[in-house]
Write a protein that holds these residues in place. Structure first.
Motif, PDB file in Angstrom:
ATOM      1  N   ASN A 269      48.852  30.487  51.322  1.00  0.00           N
ATOM      2  CA  ASN A 269      47.235  30.893  51.998  1.00  0.00           C
ATOM      3  C   ASN A 269      46.863  29.878  52.974  1.00  0.00           C
ATOM      4  OD1 ASN A 269      46.491  33.536  50.308  1.00  0.00           O
ATOM      5  ND2 ASN A 269      47.657  32.318  48.898  1.00  0.00           N
ATOM      6  N   ASN A 270      47.763  28.907  53.319  1.00  0.00           N
ATOM      7  CA  ASN A 270      47.330  28.011  54.323  1.00  0.00           C
ATOM      8  C   ASN A 270      46.062  27.288  54.045  1.00  0.00           C
ATOM      9  OD1 ASN A 270      49.773  28.609  56.168  1.00  0.00           O
ATOM     10  ND2 ASN A 270      48.682  30.412  56.811  1.00  0.00           N
ATOM     11  N   LEU A 271      46.042  27.051  52.748  1.00  0.00           N
ATOM     12  CA  LEU A 271      44.654  26.335  52.365  1.00  0.00           C
ATOM     13  C   LEU A 271      44.780  24.732  52.514  1.00  0.00           C
ATOM     14  CD1 LEU A 271      44.557  28.114  48.918  1.00  0.00           C
ATOM     15  CD2 LEU A 271      43.166  28.562  50.981  1.00  0.00           C
ATOM     16  N   LEU A 272      45.827  23.972  52.704  1.00  0.00           N
ATOM     17  CA  LEU A 272      45.751  22.590  52.783  1.00  0.00           C
ATOM     18  C   LEU A 272      44.812  21.845  53.863  1.00  0.00           C
ATOM     19  CD1 LEU A 272      49.482  21.452  52.141  1.00  0.00           C
ATOM     20  CD2 LEU A 272      47.295  21.749  50.502  1.00  0.00           C
ATOM     21  N   PHE A 273      44.685  22.806  54.970  1.00  0.00           N
ATOM     22  CA  PHE A 273      44.067  22.341  56.062  1.00  0.00           C
ATOM     23  C   PHE A 273      42.684  23.106  56.466  1.00  0.00           C
ATOM     24  CE2 PHE A 273      48.582  21.267  56.858  1.00  0.00           C
ATOM     25  CZ  PHE A 273      48.306  19.517  56.766  1.00  0.00           C
ATOM     26  N   GLU A 274      42.456  23.949  55.551  1.00  0.00           N
ATOM     27  CA  GLU A 274      41.087  24.608  55.633  1.00  0.00           C
ATOM     28  C   GLU A 274      39.938  23.656  55.781  1.00  0.00           C
ATOM     29  OE1 GLU A 274      38.963  27.319  55.974  1.00  0.00           O
ATOM     30  OE2 GLU A 274      40.391  28.319  54.888  1.00  0.00           O
ATOM     31  N   THR A 275      38.920  23.962  56.413  1.00  0.00           N
ATOM     32  CA  THR A 275      37.706  23.039  56.583  1.00  0.00           C
ATOM     33  C   THR A 275      36.559  23.938  56.241  1.00  0.00           C
ATOM     34  OG1 THR A 275      37.460  23.886  59.164  1.00  0.00           O
ATOM     35  CG2 THR A 275      38.858  22.005  58.563  1.00  0.00           C
ATOM     36  N   ASP A 276      36.642  25.350  56.005  1.00  0.00           N
ATOM     37  CA  ASP A 276      35.344  26.032  55.667  1.00  0.00           C
ATOM     38  C   ASP A 276      34.728  25.641  54.246  1.00  0.00           C
ATOM     39  OD1 ASP A 276      34.255  28.576  53.917  1.00  0.00           O
ATOM     40  OD2 ASP A 276      33.966  28.858  56.041  1.00  0.00           O
ATOM     41  N   TYR A 277      33.711  25.330  54.155  1.00  0.00           N
ATOM     42  CA  TYR A 277      33.091  24.523  53.013  1.00  0.00           C
ATOM     43  C   TYR A 277      33.106  25.439  51.953  1.00  0.00           C
ATOM     44  CZ  TYR A 277      29.704  22.544  49.992  1.00  0.00           C
ATOM     45  OH  TYR A 277      28.842  21.990  48.802  1.00  0.00           O
ATOM     46  N   GLN A 278      32.593  26.796  52.104  1.00  0.00           N
ATOM     47  CA  GLN A 278      32.653  27.610  51.023  1.00  0.00           C
ATOM     48  C   GLN A 278      34.012  27.965  50.257  1.00  0.00           C
ATOM     49  OE1 GLN A 278      30.050  28.660  49.516  1.00  0.00           O
ATOM     50  NE2 GLN A 278      28.239  27.717  50.973  1.00  0.00           N
ATOM     51  N   LYS A 279      34.926  27.957  51.137  1.00  0.00           N
ATOM     52  CA  LYS A 279      36.266  28.368  50.669  1.00  0.00           C
ATOM     53  C   LYS A 279      36.702  27.091  50.078  1.00  0.00           C
ATOM     54  CE  LYS A 279      37.421  31.659  54.275  1.00  0.00           C
ATOM     55  NZ  LYS A 279      38.602  32.048  55.558  1.00  0.00           N
ATOM     56  N   MET A 280      36.623  25.990  50.549  1.00  0.00           N
ATOM     57  CA  MET A 280      37.116  24.697  49.759  1.00  0.00           C
ATOM     58  C   MET A 280      36.419  24.402  48.610  1.00  0.00           C
ATOM     59  SD  MET A 280      37.739  21.778  52.704  1.00  0.00           S
ATOM     60  CE  MET A 280      35.938  21.811  53.333  1.00  0.00           C
ATOM     61  N   GLN A 281      35.090  24.989  48.360  1.00  0.00           N
ATOM     62  CA  GLN A 281      34.585  24.570  46.911  1.00  0.00           C
ATOM     63  C   GLN A 281      35.001  25.353  45.910  1.00  0.00           C
ATOM     64  OE1 GLN A 281      33.043  21.693  47.941  1.00  0.00           O
ATOM     65  NE2 GLN A 281      31.682  22.197  46.442  1.00  0.00           N
ATOM     66  N   VAL A 282      35.671  26.469  46.108  1.00  0.00           N
ATOM     67  CA  VAL A 282      36.495  27.003  44.993  1.00  0.00           C
ATOM     68  C   VAL A 282      37.449  26.287  44.257  1.00  0.00           C
ATOM     69  CG1 VAL A 282      37.847  29.193  44.745  1.00  0.00           C
ATOM     70  CG2 VAL A 282      35.996  29.379  46.198  1.00  0.00           C
ATOM     71  N   PHE A 283      38.134  25.301  45.109  1.00  0.00           N
ATOM     72  CA  PHE A 283      38.908  24.536  44.579  1.00  0.00           C
ATOM     73  C   PHE A 283      38.682  23.260  44.343  1.00  0.00           C
ATOM     74  CE2 PHE A 283      41.126  27.694  47.399  1.00  0.00           C
ATOM     75  CZ  PHE A 283      41.779  28.396  46.319  1.00  0.00           C
ATOM     76  N   LEU A 284      37.320  22.742  44.671  1.00  0.00           N
ATOM     77  CA  LEU A 284      36.907  21.363  44.472  1.00  0.00           C
ATOM     78  C   LEU A 284      35.739  21.260  43.255  1.00  0.00           C
ATOM     79  CD1 LEU A 284      36.848  20.334  47.993  1.00  0.00           C
ATOM     80  CD2 LEU A 284      38.474  19.609  46.311  1.00  0.00           C
ATOM     81  N   SER A 285      34.835  22.541  43.189  1.00  0.00           N
ATOM     82  CA  SER A 285      33.633  22.123  42.617  1.00  0.00           C
ATOM     83  C   SER A 285      34.077  22.578  41.024  1.00  0.00           C
ATOM     84  CB  SER A 285      32.734  23.067  43.023  1.00  0.00           C
ATOM     85  OG  SER A 285      33.032  24.558  43.026  1.00  0.00           O
ATOM     86  N   GLU A 286      32.711  22.282  40.169  1.00  0.00           N
ATOM     87  CA  GLU A 286      32.676  22.348  38.881  1.00  0.00           C
ATOM     88  C   GLU A 286      32.845  23.842  38.424  1.00  0.00           C
ATOM     89  OE1 GLU A 286      33.464  20.456  36.586  1.00  0.00           O
ATOM     90  OE2 GLU A 286      33.192  18.477  37.325  1.00  0.00           O
ATOM     91  N   GLY A 287      33.223  24.423  37.291  1.00  0.00           N
ATOM     92  CA  GLY A 287      33.137  25.862  37.158  1.00  0.00           C
ATOM     93  C   GLY A 287      33.844  26.016  35.611  1.00  0.00           C
ATOM     94  N   PRO A 288      33.673  27.176  35.254  1.00  0.00           N
ATOM     95  CA  PRO A 288      34.397  27.534  34.075  1.00  0.00           C
ATOM     96  C   PRO A 288      35.944  27.916  34.411  1.00  0.00           C
ATOM     97  CG  PRO A 288      33.134  29.538  34.598  1.00  0.00           C
ATOM     98  CD  PRO A 288      32.709  28.300  35.636  1.00  0.00           C
TER      99      PRO A 288
END
Length: 346
Positions: A269-288
């Motif tokens: 999904n070419n995520l490594l160089f993603e810079t969109d904040y909302q898309k990145m937060q899915v993989f960086l933020s707290e959650g269940p």
């Protein structure tokens, strides 16, 4: 004289003891010797001093706390439990007349009647930090209760420890605030998380602040991975990885079991160089859990943080000439990824 000893049993026992101490030695050999570093952390019990002032004149308590705790007391009354609109004496009066504050103080005091073990753990962790960074001066550690406002604040030469946010996951208070603090967070509000959270906060806020130019997901993954690797080096070996990152044991196992699949998902999904904040937060933020991955919401959250940790560990394993200090100074996330040769297999 005859000795009633079975030679075979004694020999096997000897081998067992030898193997045990050899294993213990190997486990400890990864950590440097910090016995010569003079440091003795003692947490200042603002929480107890504040509650003790309830039986005295407010003016007297106010002056005492100002003199003893300085900037911390100012921050506590103006930023943690107040907003600057009321004087410190008005704040004290409000607290002392609040039954919830009294109940919370009593439970906190029962859980943390003796904090010697925490003092010892913090002492050891900051000895390791000073070993790698000799110029570091350990802050004054101050325990407090803020009504769940803040957990580990850093101020002018102090670091606070909000004891009301470490009472134990089954505390009755956390069930009452589940709307504002969900269970996936409050389950980590336990005493064993104090030293890891303090260490992580200190590393992030004081030692290794994130660079503004680190805008790709890969850069943020590596930055977070470096923080966790640093924690590996300064926390006791007994601290589980699950506590360091804030996962349940089942989430750790899920990550290990699906590591190759997670990595493939990032690449496909070419995520490594993603810079969109909302898309990145899915993989960086707290959650269940992480939306879109795993069945029945069984996936772990903040997979970018976990994956960055694995990359950094592989990088250091494959490049043993690199020191911890050199790792933490390296700003080229792509260089770390390439040199790590990270390619998890199913």
């Amino acid at each position: 004289m005859k000795y009633n000893v079975n030679f075979r049993q004694s020999y096997l026992f000897f081998l067992f003891v030898l193997a045990f101490f050899s294993l213990l030695s190997c486990r400890q050999s990864n950590k440097p010797d910090v016995s010569a570093i003079h440091l003795d952390v003692k947490i200042s019990r603002f929480d107890q001093d504040l509650y003790a002032g309830k039986s005295k004149e407010i003016a007297e308590t106010d002056e005492f706390l100002k003199k003893k705790y300085g900037w911390f007391y100012n921050d506590f009354t103006n930023r943690m439990v107040g907003n600057g609109e009321y004087s410190s004496r008005e704040i004290l009066s409000t607290l002392y007349n609040d039954q919830a504050y009294t109940d919370l103080s009593k439970e906190s005091d029962s859980v943390f009647k003796d904090i010697t073990p925490i003092n010892n753990e913090l002492t050891q962790a900051f000895k390791y930090i000073k070993y790698y960074y000799p110029k570091v001066q350990a802050p004054q550690f101050i325990s407090f209760i803020s009504g769940f406002a803040v957990q580990t604040p850093i101020g002018d030469n102090y670091m606070g420890i909000g004891l009301d946010m470490f009472l134990g996951k089954d505390s009755k208070f956390y069930k009452a605030i589940v709307q504002s603090v969900p269970a996936y967070l409050s389950r980590r509000f336990a005493p064993e998380y104090i030293v890891p959270r303090v260490t992580e906060t200190y590393a992030r806020e004081e030692l290794f602040k994130e660079h503004d130019e680190d805008r790709t997901l890969l850069a943020k993954m590596i930055h977070n991975g470096k923080i966790l690797y640093f924690m590996d080096q300064v926390l006791a070996d007994e601290v589980p990885d699950s506590v360091k990152i804030g996962y349940t044991k089942s989430q750790i196992e899920w990550c290990k079991g699906f590591e190759a699949d997670i990595w493939a998902y990032y690449l496909e999904n070419n995520l490594l160089f993603e810079t969109d904040y909302q898309k990145m937060q899915v993989f960086l933020s707290e959650g269940p859990f992480t939306p879109g991955l795993g069945e029945k919401n069984e996936s772990a959250p903040k997979l970018g943080v976990w994956m960055g940790w694995q990359i950094v560990k592989k990088y250091m394993k494959n490049n043993q000439e690199i020191s911890l200090q050199q790792l933490m100074m390296e700003t080229d996330a792509q260089k770390i990824l390439n040199a790590s040769k990270y390619k998890p297999k199913k």
